[in-house]
Design a protein around this motif. Sequence first.
Motif, PDB file in Angstrom:
ATOM      1  N   ALA A 167       0.832  -1.215   0.000  1.00 35.39           N
ATOM      2  CA  ALA A 167       0.000   0.000   0.000  1.00 35.39           C
ATOM      3  C   ALA A 167       0.864   1.262   0.000  1.00 35.39           C
ATOM      4  O   ALA A 167       0.364   2.354  -0.273  1.00 35.39           O
ATOM      5  CB  ALA A 167      -0.916   0.009   1.220  1.00 35.39           C
ATOM      6  N   LEU A 178       0.839   3.961  -2.698  1.00 33.90           N
ATOM      7  CA  LEU A 178      -0.411   4.715  -2.769  1.00 33.90           C
ATOM      8  C   LEU A 178      -0.558   5.721  -1.622  1.00 33.90           C
ATOM      9  O   LEU A 178      -1.203   6.757  -1.782  1.00 33.90           O
ATOM     10  CB  LEU A 178      -1.619   3.755  -2.760  1.00 33.90           C
ATOM     11  CG  LEU A 178      -1.654   2.742  -3.905  1.00 33.90           C
ATOM     12  CD1 LEU A 178      -2.804   1.766  -3.742  1.00 33.90           C
ATOM     13  CD2 LEU A 178      -1.781   3.465  -5.247  1.00 33.90           C
ATOM     14  N   ASN A 184      -4.421  10.233   1.301  1.00 31.03           N
ATOM     15  CA  ASN A 184      -4.126   9.269   0.240  1.00 31.03           C
ATOM     16  C   ASN A 184      -4.942   7.987   0.390  1.00 31.03           C
ATOM     17  O   ASN A 184      -5.292   7.352  -0.607  1.00 31.03           O
ATOM     18  CB  ASN A 184      -2.623   8.958   0.207  1.00 31.03           C
ATOM     19  CG  ASN A 184      -1.834  10.141  -0.297  1.00 31.03           C
ATOM     20  OD1 ASN A 184      -2.364  10.980  -1.023  1.00 31.03           O
ATOM     21  ND2 ASN A 184      -0.579  10.261   0.106  1.00 31.03           N
ATOM     22  N   LYS A 226      -8.181   8.955  -1.158  1.00 31.58           N
ATOM     23  CA  LYS A 226      -8.047   9.118  -2.605  1.00 31.58           C
ATOM     24  C   LYS A 226      -8.039   7.777  -3.325  1.00 31.58           C
ATOM     25  O   LYS A 226      -8.642   7.601  -4.369  1.00 31.58           O
ATOM     26  CB  LYS A 226      -6.716   9.830  -2.887  1.00 31.58           C
ATOM     27  CG  LYS A 226      -6.872  11.193  -3.502  1.00 31.58           C
ATOM     28  CD  LYS A 226      -5.522  11.638  -3.990  1.00 31.58           C
ATOM     29  CE  LYS A 226      -5.251  13.058  -3.582  1.00 31.58           C
ATOM     30  NZ  LYS A 226      -3.894  13.466  -3.893  1.00 31.58           N
ATOM     31  N   HIS A 227      -7.300   6.823  -2.763  1.00 34.22           N
ATOM     32  CA  HIS A 227      -7.137   5.531  -3.429  1.00 34.22           C
ATOM     33  C   HIS A 227      -8.093   4.472  -2.892  1.00 34.22           C
ATOM     34  O   HIS A 227      -7.949   3.295  -3.216  1.00 34.22           O
ATOM     35  CB  HIS A 227      -5.680   5.064  -3.303  1.00 34.22           C
ATOM     36  CG  HIS A 227      -4.722   5.998  -3.963  1.00 34.22           C
ATOM     37  ND1 HIS A 227      -4.594   6.081  -5.318  1.00 34.22           N
ATOM     38  CD2 HIS A 227      -3.883   6.935  -3.454  1.00 34.22           C
ATOM     39  CE1 HIS A 227      -3.699   7.015  -5.616  1.00 34.22           C
ATOM     40  NE2 HIS A 227      -3.248   7.550  -4.495  1.00 34.22           N
ATOM     41  N   LYS A 228      -9.025   4.910  -2.036  1.00 33.54           N
ATOM     42  CA  LYS A 228     -10.053   4.019  -1.492  1.00 33.54           C
ATOM     43  C   LYS A 228      -9.462   2.741  -0.885  1.00 33.54           C
ATOM     44  O   LYS A 228      -9.903   1.628  -1.189  1.00 33.54           O
ATOM     45  CB  LYS A 228     -11.092   3.688  -2.567  1.00 33.54           C
ATOM     46  CG  LYS A 228     -11.702   4.933  -3.210  1.00 33.54           C
ATOM     47  CD  LYS A 228     -13.085   4.689  -3.720  1.00 33.54           C
ATOM     48  CE  LYS A 228     -13.692   5.920  -4.369  1.00 33.54           C
ATOM     49  NZ  LYS A 228     -13.494   7.184  -3.691  1.00 33.54           N
ATOM     50  N   LEU A 229      -8.437   2.924  -0.079  1.00 32.22           N
ATOM     51  CA  LEU A 229      -7.821   1.771   0.586  1.00 32.22           C
ATOM     52  C   LEU A 229      -8.671   1.398   1.801  1.00 32.22           C
ATOM     53  O   LEU A 229      -9.389   2.231   2.355  1.00 32.22           O
ATOM     54  CB  LEU A 229      -6.399   2.117   1.037  1.00 32.22           C
ATOM     55  CG  LEU A 229      -5.415   2.459  -0.078  1.00 32.22           C
ATOM     56  CD1 LEU A 229      -4.085   2.891   0.505  1.00 32.22           C
ATOM     57  CD2 LEU A 229      -5.200   1.259  -0.991  1.00 32.22           C
TER      58      LEU A 229
END
Lengths: 113, 217
Positions: free
Chosen positions: B154, B157, B174, B177-180
């Motif tokens: 991860a 990202l 972040n 933003k990256h839908k983690l």
Amino acid sequence: MLLGIQIVAVCFALTMLYLTNLYYKRKELTRKELVFWQALWIALLGITIFPSILDPIVEQLHFNRALDLLVVLAFIFLTVLSFVTYAKVKRTDERMRLLVQRLAKERAKERPR
Amino acid sequence: MGVWAVIAAYNEEKNLAPVLEGVKNYVDEVVVVDDGSADGTSNVAIASRVNVLRHPINLGKGAAVRTGVEFAIEKGADKIVLIDADGQHEPDEIPKFLSRLDRVDIVFGTRKFDENMPVVLRFGNRLLHIFTRLLFGVSVRDTQSGFRAFRAQAYPLIRWSADGYAMETEMLVNVGKHKLSYEEVPIKTIYHDRYKGTTMLDGVKIAFRMLSLKLRG
């Protein structure tokens, strides 16, 4: 006869001429930089002592006095200088950060096995 | 090579040794990044037989953690735990983070918002929580906690560009933003030095940085 403000400007220009020369002698300025800055201070000296040389420009641009034109020019110059300095500091900062991080990794002390 | 703990340390020679002794029990490797300390922080870390990196000058927490995480990933880490060097976190809580990393990308430690937490920090944290939720859709109550863990995959990202304390918030941004996937885990906190860590001025800087990140998209 010189006015008070002219005396201040002349003293300032002479001091800057001296400092520019000093920095050049210490090899902190290149020859090109010396020529640029000395030309600037000499121009300031000339304009201060003979402000009438600016009259054609003052009239053309509808300024009331030569001093007004000088103030505007000084602001423009300072703004450009601030921007250039900002960009250079930012770039130097980034380079320094990369260098420090690279040095840290290269000189890593790994755990003894 | 397994689980790595990354510890950024700045002038922490007094607090670092017990932290390292505690952390070593729960991870495979530890890397300490001495961020240009003026005291014997590096020597303490070397004596504790962990990996030590040293920034020749002080760059800030964000930069130091980034150096440590990148070093750990280069060495093959697949899970990374971030923990503060000043002893405000309990290393015994690391397993709680690691067990959750099996199902999510990143785990955030959340301190109790009780009277032990300085008022300024409590207020600033609440404000930043609202900001991150509204601007980025991430709801983490303790946006400034330095006790976190994430999967190495991860990292590209969540990688932050901030050198200072804004790194924690940027990491959150972040994640949004990256839908983690993420989880929060309650942690105990001991506040040692009220002159260290995030100040009110840092809070204002962080809020501005969040706005600029939002505008950049």
